[in-house]
Motif scaffolding. Structure first.
Motif, PDB file in Angstrom:
ATOM      1  N   GLN A 280       0.817  -1.220   0.000  1.00 10.74           N
ATOM      2  CA  GLN A 280       0.000   0.000   0.000  1.00 10.74           C
ATOM      3  C   GLN A 280       0.851   1.270   0.000  1.00 10.74           C
ATOM      4  N   LEU A 281       2.130   1.133   0.354  1.00 12.15           N
ATOM      5  CA  LEU A 281       3.049   2.272   0.305  1.00 12.15           C
ATOM      6  C   LEU A 281       3.890   2.266  -0.971  1.00 12.15           C
ATOM      7  N   GLY A 282       3.610   1.330  -1.862  1.00  9.06           N
ATOM      8  CA  GLY A 282       4.355   1.248  -3.118  1.00  9.06           C
ATOM      9  C   GLY A 282       5.802   0.844  -2.916  1.00  9.06           C
TER      10      GLY A 282
ATOM     11  N   VAL B 289      13.013  11.951   2.703  1.00 11.81           N
ATOM     12  CA  VAL B 289      11.617  12.060   3.130  1.00 11.81           C
ATOM     13  C   VAL B 289      10.999  10.668   3.095  1.00 11.81           C
ATOM     14  N   GLU B 290      10.644  10.162   4.261  1.00 11.04           N
ATOM     15  CA  GLU B 290      10.125   8.795   4.389  1.00 11.04           C
ATOM     16  C   GLU B 290       8.787   8.799   5.106  1.00 11.04           C
ATOM     17  N   LYS B 291       7.782   8.233   4.458  1.00 10.74           N
ATOM     18  CA  LYS B 291       6.428   8.210   5.022  1.00 10.74           C
ATOM     19  C   LYS B 291       6.260   7.105   6.062  1.00 10.74           C
ATOM     20  N   ASP B 292       7.029   6.019   5.918  1.00 11.56           N
ATOM     21  CA  ASP B 292       6.871   4.838   6.756  1.00 11.56           C
ATOM     22  C   ASP B 292       7.719   4.965   8.028  1.00 11.56           C
TER      23      ASP B 292
ATOM     24  N   TYR C 248       6.059   3.482  -6.274  1.00 15.54           N
ATOM     25  CA  TYR C 248       5.293   3.393  -7.524  1.00 15.54           C
ATOM     26  C   TYR C 248       4.010   4.212  -7.494  1.00 15.54           C
ATOM     27  N   ASN C 249       3.384   4.322  -6.307  1.00 13.60           N
ATOM     28  CA  ASN C 249       2.057   4.934  -6.268  1.00 13.60           C
ATOM     29  C   ASN C 249       2.070   6.455  -6.307  1.00 13.60           C
TER      30      ASN C 249
END
Length: 280
Positions: free
Chosen positions: A24-26, A76-79, A125-126
């Motif tokens: 879901q995080l690509g 920059v990391e979302k996870d 990818y997303n």
């Protein structure tokens, strides 16, 4: 066995921090440090440059960028699961790695960077295409960055570098090539990643031009290109009829046959048409 930079191999990092890639995080992690170093070198000379990386994951490319001499890397990391692994890299390269936990689509990254600036990333990818379009369409040109070295699905990479008449030729090719020199610099098979995606990947290098390749108003050009390729099977006299009531005459003035289709029209011709439409 430790890697050449003295940090643990990436498979060990993933085990230690339980970093199972999330679809879901690509996420598709590139674990071969030889490959991540090669991608870093595709970005050119990094010494004296700040580098923006989006989606570093466990930090393979991050390590490559730092080892290749980047003055500073903003990752920059979302996870949040990846933050401890990135913190270990930051400790190994004191003062050279800043990590922001957040969404790259929502952060003003330019405020955290000092020119000259390069962007290098194995983009999730997303969000990859959306980020690219944003970087190519700032309010003013030249942009805050000097070059982009980005990994995409192979099909997206082909769309960026496509020439007139190619099956992949469309809005993305025109947007990129209007303001940049573009080329594919590396191909990667699915098995290079963990987990292996169902598609091949490619790294594209985009070098910002000082000014667009041909003069045109960005908004007018985008409106024409969008209309033309949203109905790419139609002749331009039909697909562009909403752009101007006398579109057939304007096409002829630009040297474009009204019966032509968008995929057969060059960037230079589109820019010429945009100037004519803007002068109406």
């Amino acid at each position: 066995m430790t890697a050449l930079d003295g940090l643990p191999p990436l498979r060990e990092v993933i085990r230690t921090h339980d970093l199972i890639a999330k679809k879901q995080l690509g996420q598709n992690f590139l674990l071969d440090l030889n490959l991540t170093a090669k991608i870093a070198r595709c970005a050119g000379d990094l010494t004296g440059c700040d580098v923006l990386e989006v989606g570093p994951g466990p930090g393979g490319l991050t390590r490559g960028l730092l080892a290749e001499g980047a003055r500073r890397v903003l990752a920059v990391e979302k996870d949040p699961r990846c933050l401890p692994a990135l913190a270990e890299i930051a400790a190994h390269y004191p003062g050279r790695l800043e990590v922001i936990n957040g969404d790259a689509l929502e952060i003003d990254v330019a405020a955290h960077l000092t020119p000259p600036i390069k962007i290098a990333a194995n983009l999730p990818y997303n969000v990859g295409t959306e980020l690219l379009v944003r970087w190519l369409t700032p309010p003013e040109w030249p942009p805050f960055w000097d070059s982009l070295t980005l990994m995409f699905q192979k099909e997206v990479a082909q769309r960026i570098v496509a020439k007139t008449g190619d099956n992949h030729y469309g809005r993305l090719a025109l947007l990129a090539q209007w303001r940049c020199d573009v080329k594919i610099v590396m191909h990667l098979p699915p098995e290079a990643f963990t987990p292996a995606p169902k598609v091949h990947s490619a790294v594209v290098h985009l070098k910002a031009l000082p000014a667009p390749r041909y003069p045109a108003d960005p908004k007018v050009l985008n409106r024409i290109v969008a209309a033309g390729f949203n109905q790419r099977r139609k002749m331009l006299r039909a697909s562009l009829k909403g752009v101007a009531p006398n579109i057939e005459a304007l096409l002829e003035e630009a040297g474009i046959a009204p019966t032509e289709r968008a995929e057969r029209v060059s960037l230079e011709q589109f820019c010429h048409l945009a100037r004519i439409v803007a002068a109406q």
